[in-house]
Design an enzyme around this catalytic site. Structure first.
Site, PDB file in Angstrom:
ATOM      1  N   HIS A  71       0.831  -1.209   0.000  1.00 42.78           N
ATOM      2  CA  HIS A  71       0.000   0.000   0.000  1.00 42.78           C
ATOM      3  C   HIS A  71       0.861   1.254   0.000  1.00 42.78           C
ATOM      4  O   HIS A  71       1.818   1.387   0.751  1.00 42.78           O
ATOM      5  CB  HIS A  71      -1.012   0.000   1.151  1.00 42.78           C
ATOM      6  N   ASP A 121       6.251   0.751   6.600  1.00 42.87           N
ATOM      7  CA  ASP A 121       4.809   0.561   6.458  1.00 42.87           C
ATOM      8  C   ASP A 121       4.227   1.654   5.569  1.00 42.87           C
ATOM      9  O   ASP A 121       3.789   2.676   6.065  1.00 42.87           O
ATOM     10  CB  ASP A 121       4.159   0.594   7.842  1.00 42.87           C
ATOM     11  N   GLU A 177      -4.869   1.826   2.499  1.00 45.71           N
ATOM     12  CA  GLU A 177      -4.964   0.660   3.377  1.00 45.71           C
ATOM     13  C   GLU A 177      -5.083   1.092   4.832  1.00 45.71           C
ATOM     14  O   GLU A 177      -5.806   0.465   5.615  1.00 45.71           O
ATOM     15  CB  GLU A 177      -3.728  -0.235   3.196  1.00 45.71           C
ATOM     16  N   GLU A 178      -4.397   2.164   5.210  1.00 43.64           N
ATOM     17  CA  GLU A 178      -4.276   2.524   6.614  1.00 43.64           C
ATOM     18  C   GLU A 178      -5.586   2.956   7.259  1.00 43.64           C
ATOM     19  O   GLU A 178      -5.840   2.631   8.414  1.00 43.64           O
ATOM     20  CB  GLU A 178      -3.232   3.638   6.794  1.00 43.64           C
ATOM     21  N   ASP A 210       3.408  -6.374   3.406  1.00 43.13           N
ATOM     22  CA  ASP A 210       2.988  -5.292   4.299  1.00 43.13           C
ATOM     23  C   ASP A 210       3.370  -5.603   5.737  1.00 43.13           C
ATOM     24  O   ASP A 210       2.589  -5.406   6.665  1.00 43.13           O
ATOM     25  CB  ASP A 210       1.476  -5.057   4.178  1.00 43.13           C
ATOM     26  N   HIS A 253       3.631   2.877  12.601  1.00 44.86           N
ATOM     27  CA  HIS A 253       2.763   4.049  12.789  1.00 44.86           C
ATOM     28  C   HIS A 253       3.389   5.120  13.674  1.00 44.86           C
ATOM     29  O   HIS A 253       2.668   5.943  14.265  1.00 44.86           O
ATOM     30  CB  HIS A 253       1.409   3.639  13.391  1.00 44.86           C
TER      31      HIS A 253
END
Length: 464
Positions: free
Chosen positions: A279, A291, A325-326, A353, A423
């Site tokens: 993503h 990520d 995606e997030e 991912d 994140h």
């Protein structure tokens, strides 16, 4: 002379056609470690573009960049697939402190959760109630929660070897915590960061209010693990302490974005599609290197390696840079929706991912027959220390493709350091090891090569 030139032109093709699988994998890994473009691509995504939150200018720039780079690979087709995505902005930097008594405060590190509403302009300050999860919240009831900030402090389980399982064991408090706390009259939510390490970095992530009306929604933020421990200790000593936090995040109407798609057309079975992807969007605190910048460039590298090693795919190999995606999975859902509408025949899909760390193997969502066929190839991977072949799970973006016959797979790197960065502000380029990234790309390419060469086992149709 003409005959001699033709001989020299045909000789490499004949040599390649006689390659064993062991030799082809050796060539893939060698090329990945010496001629890969993945690290260069990731450098640009991370350091020249940065965090790529859905709906942001950086996400637009990432779409344009990856499309241009795939066009340089001279693929059969590169195109954009439109998709509407949510737009949420963080606003000015969040601020928080613990107030032991009037005038005596301890600053702490927080960040708004993705999709959260803002606090009042001057911030929010009140007493807290600490809980270990949604079940404890329900047990306490409205009487003990109303008017307070709920502090979710259930940590990731340290003794679980697969850190993604540990993450899954506590992420519900981040995703649904605000919606559940609001039902009992809470005015805000603070959630312990999803991180096994004790540090000063708060970790954001998506959250949902479910069907909660806009006027009932309460602000939600993550607190670093170090400060979560401090807050918990201070609450134990004095349950009357207060917590103050301020955040100015905002939700806007959906905006147009794109999945970025490139493909090599199959030479024998062009209607059988193998999809590989990651993503393109990321959270905004870091630059999204692990990520999921890593998964994107590894997926692009699969096509690069196939071309560099001279392999001509039998089936159509398609790379997708999924958007959103997030905080919505809009890109994955749109891709599957369009594929279904066109009647496309997807036989295999692979997603990366889980970060750009050392590859360990794959997980598979498939039939027992297909899993048995694939695990028969395991000895081919063992010289590269790839031993992990397990049923269960693939990837969020390719999940909507699930149906009869398709094999879904996820690259599984070593997961021990992943949630140190997930994140958070330290998900940055310097934390990606070039060699590990390239080994991951080679491992994906090797599996795609074998799937393309030997195909998958289709389900038997019942007559009648």
């Amino acid at each position: 002379m003409k005959k001699l030139l033709v001989t020299f032109w045909i000789l490499p093709i004949l040599c390649f056609s006689q390659m064993t699988d062991e030799e082809q994998l050796e060539q893939i890994y060698k090329t990945a470690l010496t001629e890969s473009k993945a690290y260069e691509w990731l450098d640009h995504l991370s350091n020249q573009i940065g965090g790529r939150l859905s709906g942001s200018l950086n996400a637009e720039r990432a779409v344009a960049y990856t499309k241009a780079e795939m066009e340089k690979l001279a693929l059969d087709r590169v195109y954009l697939q439109p998709v509407m995505v949510p737009k949420w902005t963080r606003g000015i930097a969040e601020y928080a402190f613990i107030e032991s008594e009037p005038g005596l405060t301890t600053p702490v590190n927080i960040c708004a959760l993705g999709g959260s509403v803002a606090t009042p302009a001057g911030g929010l300050k009140t007493e807290l109630i600490e809980v270990q999860g949604l079940d404890e919240l329900a047990a306490l009831g409205k009487e003990k929660i109303e008017g307070r900030i709920v502090f979710y402090n259930r940590p990731m389980q340290a003794d679980v070897i697969n850190t993604f399982e540990a993450y899954g064991g506590c992420v519900d408090q981040r995703y649904s915590g605000a919606a559940e706390a609001a039902k009992y009259g809470a005015v805000g939510v603070i959630v312990r960061s999803m991180n096994l390490r004790i540090d000063d970095l708060p970790h954001t992530g998506s959250m949902s209010y479910g069907e909660l009306p806009i006027n009932k929604r309460i602000p939600a933020a993550a607190i670093s693990t170090k400060h979560a421990d401090i807050l918990s200790t201070m609450l134990e000593l004095n349950p009357k302490i207060k917590f103050h936090f301020r955040q100015t995040c905002k939700v806007y109407p959906d905006v147009l974005s794109y999945n970025v798609i490139g493909e090599i057309k199959g030479s024998e079975f062009p209607n059988e599609i193998i999809t590989i992807g990651g993503h393109l969007d990321s959270w905004d605190l870091g630059d999204g290197s692990h990520d999921d910048g890593a998964g994107c460039v590894q997926s692009m590298e699969v096509l690069h390696l196939l071309k560099k090693t001279g392999y001509t795919p039998k089936r159509t190999i398609r790379v997708v840079m999924f958007m959103n995606e997030e905080n919505g999975l809009r890109g994955g859902n749109k891709y599957a929706e369009v594929a279904k509408a066109k009647g496309e025949n997807h036989v295999f899909a692979l997603e990366s991912d889980s970060g750009g760390f050392t590859p360990r193997g794959f997980s598979f969502d498939c039939s027992d027959e297909n899993f048995e066929k694939i695990t028969a190839w395991k000895p081919l991977f063992e010289p590269y220390l790839i031993h992990y072949f397990k049923k269960g799970g693939s990837g969020a973006d390719i999940g909507p493709l699930k149906g009869d016959g398709i094999v879904l797979a996820g690259l599984r790197p070593d997961s021990q350091r992943y949630f140190d960065h997930h994140h958070a502000a330290n998900d940055t380029f310097e934390h990606v090891n070039k060699r590990e990234l390239e080994l991951g790309a080679a491992t994906m390419t090797a599996l795609v090569y074998l799937i393309d060469k030997y195909g998958t086992i289709l389900p038997k149709k019942i007559k009648g």
